[in-house]
Scaffold this motif. Structure first.
Motif, PDB file in Angstrom:
ATOM      1  N   THR A   5      17.957  43.340   9.392  1.00 35.49           N
ATOM      2  CA  THR A   5      18.363  44.248  10.460  1.00 35.49           C
ATOM      3  C   THR A   5      19.649  43.767  11.112  1.00 35.49           C
ATOM      4  OG1 THR A   5      16.047  44.768  10.873  1.00 35.49           O
ATOM      5  CG2 THR A   5      17.610  45.402  12.567  1.00 35.49           C
ATOM      6  N   GLN A   6      19.759  42.482  11.328  1.00 34.45           N
ATOM      7  CA  GLN A   6      20.972  41.934  11.929  1.00 34.45           C
ATOM      8  C   GLN A   6      22.173  42.070  10.995  1.00 34.45           C
ATOM      9  OE1 GLN A   6      21.454  40.715  15.080  1.00 34.45           O
ATOM     10  NE2 GLN A   6      19.441  41.583  15.404  1.00 34.45           N
ATOM     11  N   GLY A   9      22.329  46.328  10.242  1.00 42.14           N
ATOM     12  CA  GLY A   9      22.098  47.225  11.366  1.00 42.14           C
ATOM     13  C   GLY A   9      20.884  48.112  11.154  1.00 42.14           C
ATOM     14  N   VAL A  10      20.420  48.700  12.227  1.00 41.74           N
ATOM     15  CA  VAL A  10      19.218  49.533  12.180  1.00 41.74           C
ATOM     16  C   VAL A  10      19.465  50.793  11.357  1.00 41.74           C
ATOM     17  CG1 VAL A  10      17.600  50.870  13.560  1.00 41.74           C
ATOM     18  CG2 VAL A  10      18.340  48.628  14.352  1.00 41.74           C
ATOM     19  N   SER A  11      20.606  51.449  11.562  1.00 43.81           N
ATOM     20  CA  SER A  11      20.864  52.687  10.815  1.00 43.81           C
ATOM     21  C   SER A  11      21.052  52.409   9.331  1.00 43.81           C
ATOM     22  CB  SER A  11      22.078  53.413  11.377  1.00 43.81           C
ATOM     23  OG  SER A  11      23.255  52.647  11.198  1.00 43.81           O
ATOM     24  N   GLY A  12      21.703  51.312   8.982  1.00 42.75           N
ATOM     25  CA  GLY A  12      21.870  50.945   7.578  1.00 42.75           C
ATOM     26  C   GLY A  12      20.537  50.629   6.922  1.00 42.75           C
ATOM     27  N   MET A  13      19.686  49.948   7.673  1.00 47.54           N
ATOM     28  CA  MET A  13      18.366  49.625   7.151  1.00 47.54           C
ATOM     29  C   MET A  13      17.526  50.882   6.980  1.00 47.54           C
ATOM     30  SD  MET A  13      15.824  46.757   8.516  1.00 47.54           S
ATOM     31  CE  MET A  13      14.112  46.834   8.110  1.00 47.54           C
ATOM     32  N   ALA A  14      17.622  51.800   7.929  1.00 49.75           N
ATOM     33  CA  ALA A  14      16.873  53.050   7.822  1.00 49.75           C
ATOM     34  C   ALA A  14      17.338  53.851   6.608  1.00 49.75           C
ATOM     35  CB  ALA A  14      17.036  53.875   9.093  1.00 49.75           C
ATOM     36  N   LYS A  15      18.633  53.916   6.378  1.00 48.99           N
ATOM     37  CA  LYS A  15      19.163  54.632   5.218  1.00 48.99           C
ATOM     38  C   LYS A  15      18.683  54.002   3.915  1.00 48.99           C
ATOM     39  CE  LYS A  15      23.379  56.127   7.478  1.00 48.99           C
ATOM     40  NZ  LYS A  15      24.824  55.896   7.598  1.00 48.99           N
ATOM     41  N   ARG A  16      18.605  52.687   3.893  1.00 52.52           N
ATOM     42  CA  ARG A  16      18.268  51.973   2.666  1.00 52.52           C
ATOM     43  C   ARG A  16      16.765  51.927   2.406  1.00 52.52           C
ATOM     44  NH1 ARG A  16      20.749  46.149   1.559  1.00 52.52           N
ATOM     45  NH2 ARG A  16      22.508  47.447   1.018  1.00 52.52           N
ATOM     46  N   GLU A  17      15.960  51.777   3.440  1.00 53.06           N
ATOM     47  CA  GLU A  17      14.534  51.488   3.250  1.00 53.06           C
ATOM     48  C   GLU A  17      13.565  52.596   3.658  1.00 53.06           C
ATOM     49  OE1 GLU A  17      13.253  48.910   1.679  1.00 53.06           O
ATOM     50  OE2 GLU A  17      15.257  48.113   1.341  1.00 53.06           O
ATOM     51  N   LEU A  18      14.026  53.631   4.317  1.00 52.84           N
ATOM     52  CA  LEU A  18      13.096  54.641   4.822  1.00 52.84           C
ATOM     53  C   LEU A  18      12.378  55.384   3.696  1.00 52.84           C
ATOM     54  CD1 LEU A  18      11.929  55.774   7.389  1.00 52.84           C
ATOM     55  CD2 LEU A  18      13.720  57.522   7.369  1.00 52.84           C
TER      56      LEU A  18
END
Length: 64
Positions: A5-6, A9-18
């Motif tokens: 996450t660090q 970022g949160v949005s990058g992680m959401a795009k990648r892992e959601l």
């Protein structure tokens, strides 16, 4: 998880892992009836990892 996450970022992680997360969650809910929370949780995490690996490969193939 915190380091990822660090790093992106949160949005990058959401795009990648959601998407892999949701699919793994549905698979675990529908098919994993192992009688133990720990085993079901482990099976969910392995499924999420494998789906994330596949999605990452598809994204890289699409870019190349």
């Amino acid at each position: 998880m915190f380091s990822l996450t660090q790093a992106i970022g949160v949005s990058g992680m959401a795009k990648r892992e959601l998407a892999p997360f949701i699919i793994a969650f549905v698979i675990a809910e529908m098919f994993y009836k192992l009688g133990s929370f720990a085993l079901e949780c482990l099976a969910f995490l392995v499924t999420w990892y494998l789906l994330s690996y596949v999605f990452d490969g598809l994204v890289r193939r699409g870019r190349g």
